[in-house]
Enzyme design. Structure first.
Site, PDB file in Angstrom:
ATOM      1  N   ARG A  38       0.837  -1.196   0.000  1.00 49.09           N
ATOM      2  CA  ARG A  38       0.000   0.000   0.000  1.00 49.09           C
ATOM      3  C   ARG A  38       0.873   1.248   0.000  1.00 49.09           C
ATOM      4  O   ARG A  38       0.597   2.220  -0.705  1.00 49.09           O
ATOM      5  CB  ARG A  38      -0.941  -0.021   1.209  1.00 49.09           C
ATOM      6  N   LYS A  47      -2.715   6.444   1.450  1.00 50.79           N
ATOM      7  CA  LYS A  47      -2.491   6.868   2.837  1.00 50.79           C
ATOM      8  C   LYS A  47      -1.530   8.051   2.857  1.00 50.79           C
ATOM      9  O   LYS A  47      -0.367   7.936   3.234  1.00 50.79           O
ATOM     10  CB  LYS A  47      -1.964   5.697   3.669  1.00 50.79           C
ATOM     11  N   GLU A  51     -16.366   6.382   4.494  1.00 50.95           N
ATOM     12  CA  GLU A  51     -15.669   5.879   5.683  1.00 50.95           C
ATOM     13  C   GLU A  51     -15.531   7.010   6.681  1.00 50.95           C
ATOM     14  O   GLU A  51     -16.048   8.100   6.464  1.00 50.95           O
ATOM     15  CB  GLU A  51     -14.306   5.298   5.291  1.00 50.95           C
TER      16      GLU A  51
HETATM   17  C1  LIG Z   1      -5.232   3.683   7.667  1.00 52.65           C
HETATM   18  C2  LIG Z   1      -6.653   3.962   7.335  1.00 52.65           C
HETATM   19  C3  LIG Z   1      -7.668   3.002   7.485  1.00 52.65           C
HETATM   20  C4  LIG Z   1      -7.438   1.664   8.121  1.00 52.65           C
HETATM   21  O1  LIG Z   1      -6.592   0.837   7.397  1.00 52.65           O
HETATM   22  P1  LIG Z   1      -5.914  -0.425   8.104  1.00 52.65           P
HETATM   23  O2  LIG Z   1      -5.009  -0.979   7.071  1.00 52.65           O
HETATM   24  O3  LIG Z   1      -7.009  -1.362   8.441  1.00 52.65           O
HETATM   25  O4  LIG Z   1      -5.233   0.079   9.317  1.00 52.65           O
HETATM   26  C5  LIG Z   1      -8.947   3.335   7.073  1.00 52.65           C
HETATM   27  N1  LIG Z   1      -9.234   4.549   6.559  1.00 52.65           N
HETATM   28  C6  LIG Z   1      -8.295   5.507   6.422  1.00 52.65           C
HETATM   29  C7  LIG Z   1      -8.676   6.810   5.842  1.00 52.65           C
HETATM   30  C8  LIG Z   1      -6.973   5.238   6.791  1.00 52.65           C
HETATM   31  O5  LIG Z   1      -6.051   6.200   6.652  1.00 52.65           O
END
Ligand SMILES: *Cc1c(COP(=O)(O)O)cnc(C)c1O
Length: 344
Positions: A82, A184, A220
């Site tokens: 990722r 991210k 989300e």
């Molecule tokens: C990091 C993150 C998540 C969760 O991802 P994981 O890999 O499960 O920790 C969900 N939404 C956002 C916006 C994120 O930055």
């Protein structure tokens, strides 16, 4: 190995410098070998690209001690992949996935004394971060980059029983259509701080963001994906190109479908469907799964049938199973648990 003298049961989710971190530098078109260092600080030019044009991204994962005293991480190669994709989208040099996993291993091993003992509920949080460190005044990517991985012990998201949280539908958008919602990047958080603090001031744990184009579908929260359980007991996961591909969510989908035998649907979910759902939860590395009891919007409050006192049965089963696999208490049939050899 002698563990640090820490009150493991009462740790919060906060920064604490530990003994070692990994650092690699990109210069003249390539990454150096990288090494462990005990210096928690980075000295940068005032013109570093990260300060002006927010060229930065990060990851988050955890290490756990199993009952047998082994130290493991959960699917670190997925975080590596990722971050590789995130870097590409930000015109940053991707860090090779194999080297990412090895660096995670090296940092955790070097800080083994900081890994919370099994059964305390605490974990070692691992934070990889990459910044454009080279000076840049014209709008362009930096020519030099720093990649770091540091770790710290963190407490369980829930102290004691798992309690449902309240969410608020944000008046703001998290991601633009065709924007950066699926990576991210630090920039996705910078602009969410204002709505996050607003939600906190009003007594909500987080914001629910709707799809920015039509504001009819659930996306989300600021830092977690969302799942629902509908009246038929089917697990429903909102899908959208601007949702961050959570590793916890993707793992829970497989746990639900392949291990627990639930039906799982991944599809766009309209906001007005929430009132018909049986359970709702937010999912991500920090909390794993936190049940949602209520969602506030300007059109009124929606209470989930599971209420504000306890987690719903399907959410509880999913949470127990995934955390059991992560902590080594449930057999890892998927091969997700990545053991760290402490004798290297
Ligand atoms: C990091 C993150 C998540 C969760 O991802 P994981 O890999 O499960 O920790 C969900 N939404 C956002 C916006 C994120 O930055």
């Amino acid at each position: 190995m002698q563990k640090k003298n820490i009150d493991w049961a009462n740790l919060s989710f906060g920064y604490q410098p530990t003994d070692f971190r990994f650092e690699a530098r990109w210069k003249d078109g390539k990454w150096d070998e990288g090494k462990l260092t005990d210096n928690p600080n980075i000295e940068l030019s005032e013109a570093a690209c990260v300060f002006h044009y927010a060229q930065c991204c990060f990851e988050g994962l955890k290490a756990y001690e199993t009952e047998k005293g082994e130290i493991v991480t959960f699917r670190p190669e997925e975080n590596g992949k990722r971050m590789f994709n995130t870097a590409k989208r930000l015109e940053m040099p991707s860090f090779p996935v194999e080297k990412f996993v090895k660096a995670v291993e090296d940092v955790v091993r070097a800080n083994a004394a900081w890994v919370p003992p099994h059964g305390t509920g605490a974990t070692l949080y691992i934070r990889p971060v990459m910044i454009g460190s080279g000076p840049q005044i014209g709008v362009a990517p930096a020519h030099e980059f720093i990649f770091r991985i540091f770790v710290m012990p963190v407490g369980s998201y829930f102290k004691g029983a798992v309690k449902p949280i309240k969410l608020k539908v944000a008046e703001y958008d998290r991601a633009a259509p065709h924007g950066t919602g699926n990576i991210k990047a630090g920039l996705n958080y910078a602009m969410s701080l204002y709505p996050t603090m607003e939600a906190h001031r009003e007594g909500y744990a987080e914001n629910v963001y709707l799809d920015p184009a039509t504001r009819t579908f659930v996306e989300e929260t600021g830092g977690t994906n969302i799942m629902f359980v509908d009246k038929e007991g089917t697990i429903v996961i909102p899908s959208s190109p601007s949702i961050l591909p959570s590793i916890t969510r993707r793992s829970l989908v497989e746990v639900a479908r392949d291990i627990l035998g639930y039906k799982v649907e991944e599809r766009p979910v309209r906001f007005d469907e929430i009132k018909d759902m049986q359970e709702m939860a937010v999912i991500g590395t920090a909390a794993v799964l936190a049940p949602v009891g209520m969602v506030h919007s300007k059109d009124g409050d929606i209470y989930l049938p599971t209420g504000m006192d306890k987690i719903g049965p399907v959410s509880a089963k999913l949470r127990e199973t995934l955390t059991g696999i992560q902590m080594g208490d449930i057999e890892d049939v998927k091969g997700w648990v990545h053991k760290i050899d402490l004798n290297k």
